[in-house]
Design an enzyme around this catalytic site. Sequence first.
Site, PDB file in Angstrom:
ATOM      1  N   GLU A  69     110.361  65.962  61.660  1.00 12.59           N
ATOM      2  CA  GLU A  69     109.266  65.671  60.693  1.00 12.59           C
ATOM      3  C   GLU A  69     109.406  65.454  59.442  1.00 12.59           C
ATOM      4  OE1 GLU A  69     106.647  69.263  59.426  1.00 12.59           O
ATOM      5  OE2 GLU A  69     106.444  70.435  61.691  1.00 12.59           O
ATOM      6  N   ARG A  78     107.793  76.064  64.637  1.00 17.43           N
ATOM      7  CA  ARG A  78     109.221  75.174  64.214  1.00 17.43           C
ATOM      8  C   ARG A  78     108.933  74.471  65.529  1.00 17.43           C
ATOM      9  NH1 ARG A  78     108.348  76.373  59.809  1.00 17.43           N
ATOM     10  NH2 ARG A  78     109.227  76.306  58.629  1.00 17.43           N
ATOM     11  N   HIS A 118     101.472  69.767  60.115  1.00 14.07           N
ATOM     12  CA  HIS A 118     101.669  70.936  59.661  1.00 14.07           C
ATOM     13  C   HIS A 118     100.929  72.039  58.983  1.00 14.07           C
ATOM     14  CE1 HIS A 118     105.569  73.167  58.925  1.00 14.07           C
ATOM     15  NE2 HIS A 118     104.627  73.689  58.901  1.00 14.07           N
TER      16      HIS A 118
HETATM   17  C1  DGY Z   1     106.026  77.764  56.019  1.00 11.68           C
HETATM   18  O1  DGY Z   1     105.916  78.651  54.975  1.00 11.68           O
HETATM   19  O2  DGY Z   1     107.544  77.916  56.828  1.00 11.68           O
HETATM   20  C2  DGY Z   1     104.983  77.377  56.884  1.00 11.68           C
HETATM   21  O3  DGY Z   1     106.088  76.107  57.503  1.00 11.68           O
HETATM   22  C3  DGY Z   1     104.126  76.457  55.938  1.00 11.68           C
HETATM   23  O4  DGY Z   1     103.391  76.694  56.112  1.00 11.68           O
END
Ligand code: DGY
Length: 321
Positions: free
Chosen positions: A269, A240, A287
């Site tokens: 984002e 993250r 992402h």
């Molecule tokens: C999640 O599933 O949390 C991811 O960041 C999306 O790919």
Amino acid sequence: MPGSPLVAVTRRLPKLCEERLTRSYAVRWGNDAITYTPDTLAAHAAGAVGLIVSPADTLDAKAIAKLPASIKALPTFSVGTDHIDLHSAKARGIMVTNTPGVLTDATADIAMLLMLGAMRRGGEGERLVRSGAWTGWRPTQLIGSQLGGKTLGIIGVGRIGLAVATRAKAFGMNIIYHNRRPSPEAQTMGATYYASVDAMLPSCHVLSLHCPMSPETKNLLDARRLSLLPAGAFVINTARGGHVVDDALIAALQSGHIAAAGLDVYTGEPHLDPRYRDLENVMLLPHLGSATLETRIAMGMMVLDNLDSMLNGRAPANPVF
Ligand code: DGY
């Protein structure tokens, strides 16, 4: 199916998942192009019993408070749940589920792509060829760093961290890691455990982040910790954006203390600190961690299994509280 309970979806899903969803429910489809506000999300969910959301949707306390009373189930198309105020959802009696396990390999692959891209200067090379400025093979052109023989430090050895360790080992890397407690699987692999992040950092040629977002891990990689990495280290983040203090990483990339970084996730984002775009030594992806067809279908099917359970009085397989 018309006449069936209404489910609202914020984003388009893989075709197979949309087909399955429409077989059991009346569906209000979402719009990939918009950012939902608490009001537009509430309007989108009006009359629905379930609301399928994604990491691109903010379900903070205000948004949860505005959801219609009809909403019983809130499955997220993600393993991460940091976009949802779980406390507020629980207080309103809305069940939340996520999609653990199925995106492990896809995300670990993207971490390796970024590691290779940062260490072997893949982004710079691609831009050079595209620009038409490439003048041919040169013994000293775009010299990178070999993965084999380097030490990879992993913060957070859950499923994804372990899958990255397995891949990096196959590249000949030495693995060290920090976790809340030692991981038996990592130990079996010969990885070395550090009880403290700070103690591990000076030994990392490459640092890869794989911890969940929490108050403890927010801003984990700040200027002080970056300075503990050896000069010329590499930083990879597929977890993250909020784990990294952008000002600090950008300064370290500008000074060269961090040789290069590979980022798939960002604070705010889809907006990111614009200074990243001006840096040659950072590889930027949008992402993409879980973005394979196989993984997105598996995530979608898990979302729908959980939704069916929650709306039919059964315990879902992947509750988050
Ligand atoms: C999640 O599933 O949390 C991811 O960041 C999306 O790919």
